[in-house]
Design an enzyme around this catalytic site. Structure first.
Site, mmCIF file in Angstrom:
data_model
loop_
_atom_site.group_PDB
_atom_site.id
_atom_site.type_symbol
_atom_site.label_atom_id
_atom_site.label_comp_id
_atom_site.label_asym_id
_atom_site.label_seq_id
_atom_site.Cartn_x
_atom_site.Cartn_y
_atom_site.Cartn_z
ATOM 1 N N ALA A 1 17.564 -32.280 17.424
ATOM 2 C CA ALA A 1 16.727 -33.489 17.466
ATOM 3 C C ALA A 1 17.539 -34.751 17.195
ATOM 4 O O ALA A 1 18.515 -34.727 16.437
ATOM 5 C CB ALA A 1 15.605 -33.371 16.428
ATOM 6 N N GLU B 1 3.946 -32.983 9.698
ATOM 7 C CA GLU B 1 2.578 -33.562 9.657
ATOM 8 C C GLU B 1 2.346 -34.426 8.417
ATOM 9 O O GLU B 1 1.563 -35.365 8.456
ATOM 10 C CB GLU B 1 1.516 -32.451 9.716
ATOM 11 C CG GLU B 1 1.542 -31.520 8.533
ATOM 12 C CD GLU B 1 0.352 -30.563 8.479
ATOM 13 O OE1 GLU B 1 0.528 -29.443 8.014
ATOM 14 O OE2 GLU B 1 -0.752 -30.954 8.880
ATOM 15 N N ARG C 1 -9.652 -20.242 1.961
ATOM 16 C CA ARG C 1 -9.368 -21.228 0.911
ATOM 17 C C ARG C 1 -10.674 -21.305 0.128
ATOM 18 O O ARG C 1 -11.702 -21.682 0.672
ATOM 19 C CB ARG C 1 -8.979 -22.570 1.513
ATOM 20 C CG ARG C 1 -7.723 -22.472 2.414
ATOM 21 C CD ARG C 1 -7.144 -23.819 2.705
ATOM 22 N NE ARG C 1 -6.142 -23.785 3.760
ATOM 23 C CZ ARG C 1 -4.837 -23.565 3.574
ATOM 24 N NH1 ARG C 1 -4.384 -23.333 2.360
ATOM 25 N NH2 ARG C 1 -3.995 -23.579 4.583
ATOM 26 N N LYS D 1 12.403 -29.928 25.968
ATOM 27 C CA LYS D 1 13.649 -30.565 26.424
ATOM 28 C C LYS D 1 13.821 -30.443 27.933
ATOM 29 O O LYS D 1 14.356 -31.340 28.575
ATOM 30 C CB LYS D 1 14.852 -29.933 25.715
ATOM 31 C CG LYS D 1 15.110 -30.539 24.346
ATOM 32 C CD LYS D 1 16.373 -29.966 23.777
ATOM 33 C CE LYS D 1 16.976 -30.887 22.762
ATOM 34 N NZ LYS D 1 18.210 -30.326 22.195
ATOM 35 N N GLY E 1 3.493 -28.831 7.821
ATOM 36 C CA GLY E 1 4.208 -29.171 6.589
ATOM 37 C C GLY E 1 3.541 -30.374 5.949
ATOM 38 O O GLY E 1 3.908 -31.502 6.217
ATOM 39 N N VAL F 1 0.843 -1.210 0.000
ATOM 40 C CA VAL F 1 0.000 0.000 0.000
ATOM 41 C C VAL F 1 0.877 1.259 0.000
ATOM 42 O O VAL F 1 0.681 2.181 -0.802
ATOM 43 C CB VAL F 1 -0.985 -0.006 1.200
ATOM 44 C CG1 VAL F 1 -1.680 1.341 1.350
ATOM 45 C CG2 VAL F 1 -2.006 -1.133 1.030
ATOM 46 N N ASP G 1 5.229 -22.911 5.173
ATOM 47 C CA ASP G 1 5.793 -24.202 4.741
ATOM 48 C C ASP G 1 7.113 -24.054 3.981
ATOM 49 O O ASP G 1 7.873 -25.013 3.873
ATOM 50 C CB ASP G 1 4.803 -24.948 3.843
ATOM 51 C CG ASP G 1 3.588 -25.439 4.603
ATOM 52 O OD1 ASP G 1 3.572 -25.289 5.842
ATOM 53 O OD2 ASP G 1 2.667 -25.968 3.960
HETATM 54 O O1 F6P Z 1 0.055 -24.189 4.076
HETATM 55 C C1 F6P Z 1 0.269 -23.791 5.373
HETATM 56 C C2 F6P Z 1 -0.319 -24.772 6.345
HETATM 57 O O2 F6P Z 1 -0.133 -24.267 7.644
HETATM 58 C C3 F6P Z 1 0.205 -26.212 6.249
HETATM 59 O O3 F6P Z 1 1.436 -26.408 6.918
HETATM 60 C C4 F6P Z 1 -0.908 -26.979 6.879
HETATM 61 O O4 F6P Z 1 -0.900 -28.313 6.447
HETATM 62 C C5 F6P Z 1 -2.124 -26.244 6.399
HETATM 63 O O5 F6P Z 1 -1.715 -24.926 6.139
HETATM 64 C C6 F6P Z 1 -3.277 -26.243 7.354
HETATM 65 O O6 F6P Z 1 -4.339 -25.619 6.738
HETATM 66 P P1 F6P Z 1 -5.641 -25.124 7.480
HETATM 67 O O7 F6P Z 1 -5.263 -23.946 8.328
HETATM 68 O O8 F6P Z 1 -6.579 -24.736 6.385
HETATM 69 O O9 F6P Z 1 -6.114 -26.248 8.323
#
Ligand code: F6P
Length: 322
Positions: free
Chosen positions: A186, A222, A72, A154, A170, A24, A127
């Site tokens: 780790a 994940e 989304r 830890k 992720g 902006v 991500d």
């Molecule tokens: O793309 C970013 C992210 O945080 C991913 O790491 C995760 O899998 C996803 O979005 C989760 O999406 P939502 O917030 O729509 O559940």
């Protein structure tokens, strides 16, 4: 004088507000009229577009999330949905659109641009899986949040001689897990890019136990084949062999909600400026990103449908250091 709109899309990321502010203010500095679209692509379709000036973006640089809202949007994935968005943009007199977001969002940018509306993307996702930018807005802050969680885990792990399993975000990319796993020391890191046998993880834990370690840490993305739930189910059956008792923590959206750190605020400010400069040059259908410390543009067609993978050098390093 150009009329330019900006929106944030997909998962929010710390630093999105700094990017909105930069877009902006850099646009106004050129003498352009700037607009914000509420709730991502959904706001485009419904025409939820408001004019923004420099004062509207005051006091937001330190705020996580996005003041414009995000979504989304399934409808935008259809050609008709995108034509509806273009009608709304044209009706409001907008000449170009800036999309701040990750992979899904920049795919939307690509199709919108192909349907005839000028778009410039800004790389933003925790991500860090977007091709065309070595770093994306939000990932550094998310890493630091996850790292703080590791440091805390830890402490309690050592007090009880336990192993801790931390699942970070992720879906398709192990960047967060790999980098925070290395930073947090780790013992094992599981990522979607590399299939891991849980038997191997169990052996590593046993070895750590036999070496007299007071704690052990496993970081898992994940999207890994064996995520936290699957690993816990496996370990429950083999607890006697591990030595350590094991506990799991799923960090989830905690990682996304943080106050952006200096790196993300500065990156977002630079990318916002880069997007305005791209529009000034009428260079459309590109993603503005950071590569080798410079702000660059990459054609969207080169990045859509791809996922940036983790560096194999870092995977090697993680193995050496664990
Ligand atoms: O793309 C970013 C992210 O945080 C991913 O790491 C995760 O899998 C996803 O979005 C989760 O999406 P939502 O917030 O729509 O559940």
């Amino acid at each position: 004088m150009k009329h330019v709109a900006v929106l944030t899309s997909g998962g929010d990321a710390p630093g999105m507000n700094a990017a909105i502010r930069s877009v902006v203010r850099c646009g106004v500095a050129k003498g352009w009229k700037m607009f914000g679209v509420r709730n991502g692509f959904r706001g485009l379709i419904t025409g939820n577009i408001v004019e923004m000036n420099t004062r509207d973006v005051g006091g937001i640089i330190q705020k996580g999330g996005t003041i414009l809202g995000s979504a989304r949007c399934e409808e935008f994935k259809t050609e008709e949905g995108r034509y509806q968005a273009i009608r709304e943009l044209r009706q409001k007199g907008i000449d170009a659109l800036i999309v701040i977001g990750g992979n899904g969002s920049q795919t939307g940018s690509y199709y919108l641009n192909n349907q005839g509306f000028p778009v410039v993307g800004i790389a933003s996702t925790i991500d860090n899986d977007l091709c065309g930018s070595e770093m994306t807005i939000g990932v550094d802050t998310a890493l630091n949040i996850a790292l703080e969680a590791i440091d805390r885990l830890k402490v309690t792990a050592s007090s009880h001689q336990r192993a801790f399993l931390l699942e970070v975000m992720g879906r398709d990319c192990g960047y967060l897990a790999l980098m925070v796993g290395i930073a947090g020391g780790a013992e094992y890191i599981l990522i979607p890019e590399i299939e891991t046998d849980p038997e191997q993880v169990a052996k590593t834990l046993r070895l750590a136990y036999e070496h007299g370690k007071t704690h052990a840490l496993i970081v898992v993305a994940e999207g890994a084949k064996y995520n936290a739930e699957a690993l816990i189910a496996f370990f429950e059956k083999h607890e006697d062999r591990l030595g350590f008792k094991i506990r799991a923590t799923i960090l989830g959206h905690v990682q996304r909600g943080g106050t952006p750190g200096a790196f993300d605020r500065n990156l977002a400010s630079r990318l916002g400026h880069g997007a305005i400069e791209a529009i000034d040059r009428e260079e459309y259908g590109v993603l503005v990103g950071l590569n080798q410390s410079k702000i660059t543009t990459t054609p969207l067609e080169e990045i859509v449908g791809k996922i940036k993978s983790v560096s194999m050098e870092m995977v090697e390093l993680a193995h050496i250091l664990d």
